[in-house]
Design a protein around this motif. Sequence first.
Motif, PDB file in Angstrom:
ATOM      1  N   MET A  30     -37.978 -71.137   8.837  1.00 41.47           N
ATOM      2  CA  MET A  30     -38.659 -70.000   8.214  1.00 41.47           C
ATOM      3  C   MET A  30     -38.882 -70.269   6.724  1.00 41.47           C
ATOM      4  SD  MET A  30     -37.310 -66.054   7.820  1.00 41.47           S
ATOM      5  CE  MET A  30     -36.832 -65.904   9.532  1.00 41.47           C
ATOM      6  N   TYR A  31     -37.840 -70.705   6.049  1.00 46.85           N
ATOM      7  CA  TYR A  31     -37.935 -70.980   4.619  1.00 46.85           C
ATOM      8  C   TYR A  31     -38.941 -72.090   4.328  1.00 46.85           C
ATOM      9  CZ  TYR A  31     -36.704 -73.255   0.220  1.00 46.85           C
ATOM     10  OH  TYR A  31     -36.763 -73.870  -1.008  1.00 46.85           O
ATOM     11  N   GLU A  32     -38.822 -73.215   5.041  1.00 52.73           N
ATOM     12  CA  GLU A  32     -39.706 -74.354   4.784  1.00 52.73           C
ATOM     13  C   GLU A  32     -41.166 -73.986   5.005  1.00 52.73           C
ATOM     14  OE1 GLU A  32     -39.113 -77.110   3.400  1.00 52.73           O
ATOM     15  OE2 GLU A  32     -36.926 -77.031   3.339  1.00 52.73           O
TER      16      GLU A  32
ATOM     17  N   PRO B 152     -36.768 -60.547   6.732  1.00 53.08           N
ATOM     18  CA  PRO B 152     -37.493 -61.188   5.616  1.00 53.08           C
ATOM     19  C   PRO B 152     -36.698 -61.299   4.328  1.00 53.08           C
ATOM     20  CG  PRO B 152     -38.305 -58.964   5.971  1.00 53.08           C
ATOM     21  CD  PRO B 152     -37.394 -59.275   7.120  1.00 53.08           C
ATOM     22  N   MET B 153     -35.644 -60.485   4.182  1.00 48.94           N
ATOM     23  CA  MET B 153     -34.836 -60.531   2.953  1.00 48.94           C
ATOM     24  C   MET B 153     -33.397 -60.945   3.230  1.00 48.94           C
ATOM     25  SD  MET B 153     -36.250 -57.083   1.075  1.00 48.94           S
ATOM     26  CE  MET B 153     -36.829 -56.197   2.514  1.00 48.94           C
TER      27      MET B 153
ATOM     28  N   ARG C  92     -33.021 -67.805   0.214  1.00 50.26           N
ATOM     29  CA  ARG C  92     -34.109 -68.746  -0.084  1.00 50.26           C
ATOM     30  C   ARG C  92     -35.463 -68.126   0.226  1.00 50.26           C
ATOM     31  NH1 ARG C  92     -32.484 -73.399   3.855  1.00 50.26           N
ATOM     32  NH2 ARG C  92     -32.315 -71.500   5.128  1.00 50.26           N
ATOM     33  N   VAL C  93     -35.564 -67.456   1.369  1.00 52.65           N
ATOM     34  CA  VAL C  93     -36.810 -66.781   1.738  1.00 52.65           C
ATOM     35  C   VAL C  93     -37.057 -65.608   0.796  1.00 52.65           C
ATOM     36  CG1 VAL C  93     -38.034 -65.550   3.579  1.00 52.65           C
ATOM     37  CG2 VAL C  93     -36.535 -67.473   4.158  1.00 52.65           C
ATOM     38  N   ARG C  94     -36.003 -64.884   0.486  1.00 58.04           N
ATOM     39  CA  ARG C  94     -36.116 -63.718  -0.398  1.00 58.04           C
ATOM     40  C   ARG C  94     -36.692 -64.119  -1.759  1.00 58.04           C
ATOM     41  NH1 ARG C  94     -31.093 -62.004   0.254  1.00 58.04           N
ATOM     42  NH2 ARG C  94     -30.214 -62.666  -1.737  1.00 58.04           N
TER      43      ARG C  94
END
Length: 411
Positions: A145-147, A189-190, A194-196
């Motif tokens: 998800m992050y990448e 999503p939070m 890293r994604v946040r």
Amino acid sequence: MAVSTVYTTQSLNPNCSFSTPSKTHLGFHQKQVVFYTTGKKTNKRSSSNFSSPYVIKCAAGDSQTIVIGLAADSGCGKSTFMRRLTSVFGGAAEPPKGGNPDSNTLISDTTTVICLDDYHSLDRTGRKEKGVTALDPRANNFDLMYEQVKAIKNGVPVQKPIYNHVTGLLDPPELIKPPKILVIEGLHPMYDSRVRDLLDFSIYLDISNEVKFAWKIQRDMAERGHSLESIKASIEARKPDFDAYIDPQKQYADAVIEVLPTQLIPDDNEGKVLRVKLIMKEGVQYFSPVYLFDEGSTISWIPCGRKLTCSYPGIKFFYGPDTYFRNEVSVLEMDGQFDRLDELIYVESHLSNISTKFYGEITQQMLKHSDFPGSNNGTGLFQTIVGLKIRDLFEQLTASKAKTPVAATKS
């Protein structure tokens, strides 16, 4: 496990360029993706096949995708909010043309909406075998998800997986090209820091247990024939994971839409009349909280009368400063529901910092989608306002990046 993605020149952002790196530059870093193509050497000493590395470099600047995060539990209005948001930007959001008919992705002229269920690492059977729910982080691939969100933000297309909600299986991936605005919506999503950190703005839809229970009874008993006992069991089964992994994310949100039982009807348990709060964090760049009458004051307002038709139990607004998870916030609250949406213009005229482009734009949007759930109460009103604020944030961010030339770098 390593994850690789193959790109073609036709699939890339036009602001992306190719180069052949030296050995010391092979690998991955912030704005480069290395990939290999198989071809034939053209020198005279060899005609054997080989793999040649190339690097995709994508300019940030005004082409960089803006990322919005929307978190909520299942059945809490994410889909309706997405439709209101994409309508503000113009154009209907539709599934990718010619792709998987069960795709969860929605694409419009400006926005692409990704459902984070697509990053489930376990299918329905796998979750059942391991005894985990989809809310459990162990059932989700946060590294991927992050990448992928990071790649899209930097202008690089990705092959995103698809979670099929019909079959419960993980389907083959689909190509996602960088849009102007990427919305990632779902349960987490939070959750991952890293994604946040990639989010330019974040929203949390907070539906109280009482309202969630009332909504689920209305839907599952009336439309799906479920028993009251089975509905209660379903809610209770999800509650521990929701409390542990989903609900804590609201502390990070820039805006929270909180839906509560009305205070206008004593002991109401039907959930048809709602009290809705728009909680807006202060100090967020490019985001100015909406206010009623006088910014920073504490105001209670009953607008019913000659200019706003109100049947029982009426309508009441509140506005004032508050703290939320130790953050300074402004709170705008509406309790009750509208009888006539065309009269909403009266309320709209008393709100400031609403980021409309013309007088009556909120009323126009609400009338345009009068058949959407929540259009007669604060859920629809505040979803529309947040959509307008996101449009304003997007325009400010774009203008800011246009003023800041990106310095050329040498490899």
